[in-house]
Design a protein around this motif. Structure first.
Motif, PDB file in Angstrom:
ATOM      1  N   ASP A 164     -24.668 -26.526  59.491  1.00 56.86           N
ATOM      2  CA  ASP A 164     -24.842 -27.973  59.352  1.00 56.86           C
ATOM      3  C   ASP A 164     -25.403 -28.266  57.960  1.00 56.86           C
ATOM      4  O   ASP A 164     -26.573 -28.627  57.798  1.00 56.86           O
ATOM      5  N   VAL A 165     -24.557 -28.091  56.957  1.00 54.96           N
ATOM      6  CA  VAL A 165     -24.978 -28.260  55.568  1.00 54.96           C
ATOM      7  C   VAL A 165     -23.893 -29.023  54.809  1.00 54.96           C
ATOM      8  O   VAL A 165     -22.744 -29.125  55.259  1.00 54.96           O
ATOM      9  N   LYS A 166     -24.275 -29.546  53.657  1.00 57.32           N
ATOM     10  CA  LYS A 166     -23.331 -30.194  52.761  1.00 57.32           C
ATOM     11  C   LYS A 166     -23.490 -29.557  51.384  1.00 57.32           C
ATOM     12  O   LYS A 166     -24.500 -29.769  50.720  1.00 57.32           O
ATOM     13  N   CYS A 167     -22.503 -28.764  50.997  1.00 55.88           N
ATOM     14  CA  CYS A 167     -22.597 -28.014  49.752  1.00 55.88           C
ATOM     15  C   CYS A 167     -21.307 -28.163  48.948  1.00 55.88           C
ATOM     16  O   CYS A 167     -20.221 -28.303  49.512  1.00 55.88           O
ATOM     17  N   ALA A 168     -21.449 -28.102  47.640  1.00 57.29           N
ATOM     18  CA  ALA A 168     -20.289 -28.162  46.759  1.00 57.29           C
ATOM     19  C   ALA A 168     -20.589 -27.379  45.500  1.00 57.29           C
ATOM     20  O   ALA A 168     -21.734 -27.346  45.031  1.00 57.29           O
ATOM     21  N   HIS A 169     -19.579 -26.741  44.948  1.00 59.76           N
ATOM     22  CA  HIS A 169     -19.743 -26.041  43.691  1.00 59.76           C
ATOM     23  C   HIS A 169     -18.413 -26.035  42.952  1.00 59.76           C
ATOM     24  O   HIS A 169     -17.344 -26.150  43.549  1.00 59.76           O
ATOM     25  N   GLY A 170     -18.497 -25.926  41.639  1.00 63.67           N
ATOM     26  CA  GLY A 170     -17.274 -25.910  40.861  1.00 63.67           C
ATOM     27  C   GLY A 170     -17.542 -25.579  39.412  1.00 63.67           C
ATOM     28  O   GLY A 170     -18.668 -25.713  38.915  1.00 63.67           O
ATOM     29  N   ALA A 171     -16.489 -25.131  38.740  1.00 59.34           N
ATOM     30  CA  ALA A 171     -16.585 -24.795  37.322  1.00 59.34           C
ATOM     31  C   ALA A 171     -15.283 -25.180  36.641  1.00 59.34           C
ATOM     32  O   ALA A 171     -14.197 -25.075  37.235  1.00 59.34           O
ATOM     33  N   THR A 172     -15.376 -25.638  35.407  1.00 60.25           N
ATOM     34  CA  THR A 172     -14.188 -25.973  34.621  1.00 60.25           C
ATOM     35  C   THR A 172     -14.307 -25.349  33.242  1.00 60.25           C
ATOM     36  O   THR A 172     -15.400 -25.185  32.700  1.00 60.25           O
ATOM     37  N   ILE A 173     -13.161 -24.993  32.686  1.00 57.52           N
ATOM     38  CA  ILE A 173     -13.063 -24.496  31.313  1.00 57.52           C
ATOM     39  C   ILE A 173     -11.927 -25.248  30.648  1.00 57.52           C
ATOM     40  O   ILE A 173     -10.812 -25.278  31.165  1.00 57.52           O
ATOM     41  N   SER A 174     -12.215 -25.887  29.535  1.00 59.38           N
ATOM     42  CA  SER A 174     -11.191 -26.712  28.902  1.00 59.38           C
ATOM     43  C   SER A 174     -11.342 -26.684  27.389  1.00 59.38           C
ATOM     44  O   SER A 174     -12.332 -26.180  26.855  1.00 59.38           O
ATOM     45  N   GLN A 175     -10.347 -27.241  26.734  1.00 51.72           N
ATOM     46  CA  GLN A 175     -10.403 -27.479  25.307  1.00 51.72           C
ATOM     47  C   GLN A 175     -10.487 -28.976  25.078  1.00 51.72           C
ATOM     48  O   GLN A 175     -10.459 -29.771  26.020  1.00 51.72           O
ATOM     49  N   LEU A 176     -10.606 -29.379  23.826  1.00 53.80           N
ATOM     50  CA  LEU A 176     -10.714 -30.801  23.531  1.00 53.80           C
ATOM     51  C   LEU A 176      -9.465 -31.548  23.972  1.00 53.80           C
ATOM     52  O   LEU A 176      -8.341 -31.056  23.824  1.00 53.80           O
ATOM     53  N   ASN A 177      -9.677 -32.733  24.493  1.00 49.53           N
ATOM     54  CA  ASN A 177      -8.594 -33.563  24.997  1.00 49.53           C
ATOM     55  C   ASN A 177      -7.745 -34.090  23.842  1.00 49.53           C
ATOM     56  O   ASN A 177      -8.240 -34.806  22.969  1.00 49.53           O
ATOM     57  N   GLU A 178      -6.465 -33.738  23.842  1.00 48.68           N
ATOM     58  CA  GLU A 178      -5.585 -34.137  22.743  1.00 48.68           C
ATOM     59  C   GLU A 178      -5.403 -35.649  22.684  1.00 48.68           C
ATOM     60  O   GLU A 178      -5.331 -36.235  21.595  1.00 48.68           O
ATOM     61  N   ASN A 179      -5.333 -36.306  23.842  1.00 54.91           N
ATOM     62  CA  ASN A 179      -5.161 -37.764  23.848  1.00 54.91           C
ATOM     63  C   ASN A 179      -6.386 -38.460  23.272  1.00 54.91           C
ATOM     64  O   ASN A 179      -6.270 -39.432  22.511  1.00 54.91           O
ATOM     65  N   ALA A 180      -7.582 -37.957  23.631  1.00 61.78           N
ATOM     66  CA  ALA A 180      -8.806 -38.550  23.088  1.00 61.78           C
ATOM     67  C   ALA A 180      -8.892 -38.321  21.586  1.00 61.78           C
ATOM     68  O   ALA A 180      -9.307 -39.208  20.830  1.00 61.78           O
ATOM     69  N   ARG A 181      -8.495 -37.133  21.147  1.00 63.54           N
ATOM     70  CA  ARG A 181      -8.507 -36.845  19.707  1.00 63.54           C
ATOM     71  C   ARG A 181      -7.543 -37.778  18.961  1.00 63.54           C
ATOM     72  O   ARG A 181      -7.880 -38.330  17.908  1.00 63.54           O
ATOM     73  N   TYR A 182      -6.357 -37.958  19.517  1.00 54.93           N
ATOM     74  CA  TYR A 182      -5.376 -38.835  18.878  1.00 54.93           C
ATOM     75  C   TYR A 182      -5.894 -40.273  18.828  1.00 54.93           C
ATOM     76  O   TYR A 182      -5.720 -40.980  17.822  1.00 54.93           O
ATOM     77  N   TYR A 183      -6.550 -40.711  19.906  1.00 51.27           N
ATOM     78  CA  TYR A 183      -7.101 -42.063  19.955  1.00 51.27           C
ATOM     79  C   TYR A 183      -8.092 -42.280  18.810  1.00 51.27           C
ATOM     80  O   TYR A 183      -8.063 -43.307  18.130  1.00 51.27           O
ATOM     81  N   LEU A 184      -8.977 -41.309  18.602  1.00 46.02           N
ATOM     82  CA  LEU A 184      -9.976 -41.445  17.542  1.00 46.02           C
ATOM     83  C   LEU A 184      -9.333 -41.377  16.155  1.00 46.02           C
ATOM     84  O   LEU A 184      -9.707 -42.123  15.250  1.00 46.02           O
ATOM     85  N   GLN A 185      -8.358 -40.481  15.981  1.00 45.85           N
ATOM     86  CA  GLN A 185      -7.690 -40.371  14.693  1.00 45.85           C
ATOM     87  C   GLN A 185      -6.903 -41.638  14.365  1.00 45.85           C
ATOM     88  O   GLN A 185      -6.809 -42.048  13.199  1.00 45.85           O
ATOM     89  N   SER A 186      -6.352 -42.273  15.398  1.00 41.69           N
ATOM     90  CA  SER A 186      -5.593 -43.501  15.166  1.00 41.69           C
ATOM     91  C   SER A 186      -6.474 -44.654  14.712  1.00 41.69           C
ATOM     92  O   SER A 186      -5.983 -45.664  14.216  1.00 41.69           O
ATOM     93  N   ARG A 187      -7.786 -44.489  14.865  1.00 41.51           N
ATOM     94  CA  ARG A 187      -8.735 -45.508  14.434  1.00 41.51           C
ATOM     95  C   ARG A 187      -9.494 -45.092  13.185  1.00 41.51           C
ATOM     96  O   ARG A 187     -10.573 -45.618  12.901  1.00 41.51           O
ATOM     97  N   GLY A 188      -8.943 -44.141  12.465  1.00 42.75           N
ATOM     98  CA  GLY A 188      -9.441 -43.846  11.135  1.00 42.75           C
ATOM     99  C   GLY A 188     -10.297 -42.616  10.984  1.00 42.75           C
ATOM    100  O   GLY A 188     -10.676 -42.256   9.863  1.00 42.75           O
TER     101      GLY A 188
END
Length: 437
Positions: free
Chosen positions: A356-380
């Protein structure tokens, strides 16, 4: 038995221990020599490179010194009870032990000695924590923070450990909060950039009584060639609360273990951590949160940014005993790799024996988001500036939750500079959501 283990015991013979700790040290020394040295086949040390440490020649302890002006500039500007240790030796000139709640083991009264012996080395078993055993064997002095029942420390305790020379340093802190007591503790480790083959072994033991509360910070800001193995061992009693924050920049060897035991019903843990190794640095966080009784909660969040050819290890384990019903436990580990040569080994674990417990765990490994990078570059922004902003935004969410303003304001510009430029945290925080889309 390895040469390193033998050298460590020979080094202990150079100390002049307190008489009432001699038996404690002798037992630990025998245990240290009897334990096998970790290898790649040792699960808890599988990814931690100890070859360099094993080749280190342990020949001397630090000598008494005073922190130079350029070192003092690294202190957090904070109104606090401050203890400064240079190469493991107390720097009296830069320390302010104004509180009767703080005492060194060597100056403890008979009553305080009894309190120390009641709690010292009682939270974990040595066979699982090899270097905690070494810390016991090397123990010649330490610091006790004891806050009596229903008392609140008037200002934070700030403990600074500085490495300025190539030597061994053994650091020990014992925190005992009686029922309904409150305290805030900041542990700050840093070293000069030219330190070679030095070794620091640190251990913090914390007993938090019924209804007591502790805010604890552990900042490992050593230089790249440092070698530091440390641990934080905690017992939480009924309705006790621990809020913890850990930060590590990385070093030649950097291993920090958190062992946290929920011993009383209603105990709460909130532990957050950041690691940002670069170049050839290594950072290893191992956390083990054990729920032994019902109705306890734990929330653990660690984020890492690994750059260049650096290596990070995160092993987070949550153990739920069969009697620990109504447990709420969550563990999250997110990692960002900014180089094709960067490496992360992450292993979140759940071991549940209650139904009778509520537990969660997780891990992620990623690189920089290309869409976010493009968004920032498009603004100078340039690609480099976009990468810096997105990287910093990845950890900024945890930085903004630091409760102590002086710690927040101290870390903010240093971490911003680490990523290439001094920028607005508010801007970076806004970009964090884009990087996680």
């Amino acid at each position: 038995m390895t040469d390193f283990q033998q050298q460590a015991i020979k080094l202990a013979a150079q100390q002049q221990p307190l008489a009432w700790l001699e038996h404690f040290r002798a037992l630990a020394a025998n245990e240290w020599l009897a334990q096998p040295w970790p290898t790649r086949k040792t699960e808890h040390w599988k990814y931690t490179p100890l070859q360099g440490l094993q080749k280190t020649q342990l020949t001397s302890w630090g000598v008494a010194g005073i922190a130079a002006n350029h070192v003092q500039s690294e202190f957090i500007p904070l109104d606090a009870h401050r203890l400064v240790f240079v190469n493991g030796v107390l720097d009296v000139a830069n320390s302010t032990m104004e509180s009767t709640y703080l005492v060194r083991f060597s100056q403890a009264s008979a009553e305080q000695q009894a309190l120390i012996q009641t709690h010292l080395g009682k939270i974990v078993e040595g066979e699982r924590h090899l270097f905690a055993t070494l810390n016991n064997a090397w123990l010649d002095d330490g610091v006790l923070l004891y806050v009596p029942r229903n008392q609140r420390l008037d200002k934070p305790v700030y403990i600074v450990n500085i490495a300025t020379d190539t030597c061994a340093a053994n650091q020990r802190l014992l925190i005992v909060l009686d029922d309904n007591a409150q305290a805030e503790v900041i542990e700050h480790y840093f070293s000069q950039a030219d330190i070679q083959d030095g070794f620091a072994n640190s251990l913090t033991e914390i007993h938090i009584g019924d209804g007591a509360q502790l805010q604890h910070y552990r900042l490992n800001l050593e230089a790249e060639q440092a070698q530091h193995i440390g641990a934080v061992h905690v017992n939480l009693q009924r309705n006790a609360r621990l809020r913890g924050f850990a930060l590590a920049l990385g070093a030649r060897v950097m291993r920090i273990d958190y062992q946290i035991n929920h011993r009383g019903q209603g105990a709460e843990l909130d532990l957050q951590g950041i690691y940002v190794p670069r170049n050839q640095q290594v950072v290893d966080y191992h956390t083990n949160v054990c729920h032994w009784v019902p109705h306890c909660t734990s929330n653990e969040v660690f984020r890492g940014i690994i750059s260049d050819s650096a290596q990070a290890i995160f092993n987070g384990r949550i153990y739920i005993h069969k009697d620990a019903q109504k447990t709420l436990a969550e563990l999250s580990n997110k990692n960002l790799l900014t180089s094709n040569k960067a490496e992360i080994n992450t292993k979140p674990e759940l071991e549940i024996y209650a139904d009778d417990v509520k537990c969660a765990h997780g891990a992620t490994i990623s690189q920089l988001n290309e869409n976010a990078r493009y968004y920032l570059q498009s603004r100078g922004l340039s690609r480099a500036d976009a990468d810096v902003m997105l990287s910093f935004g990845f950890i900024n969410e945890l930085l903004e939750q630091i409760a102590q303003p002086a710690v927040h304001d101290y870390l903010q510009p240093r971490l911003a500079a680490l990523f290439g430029r001094d920028m607005s945290l508010h801007t970076a925080a806004g970009m964090a959501e884009l990087s996680n889309d």
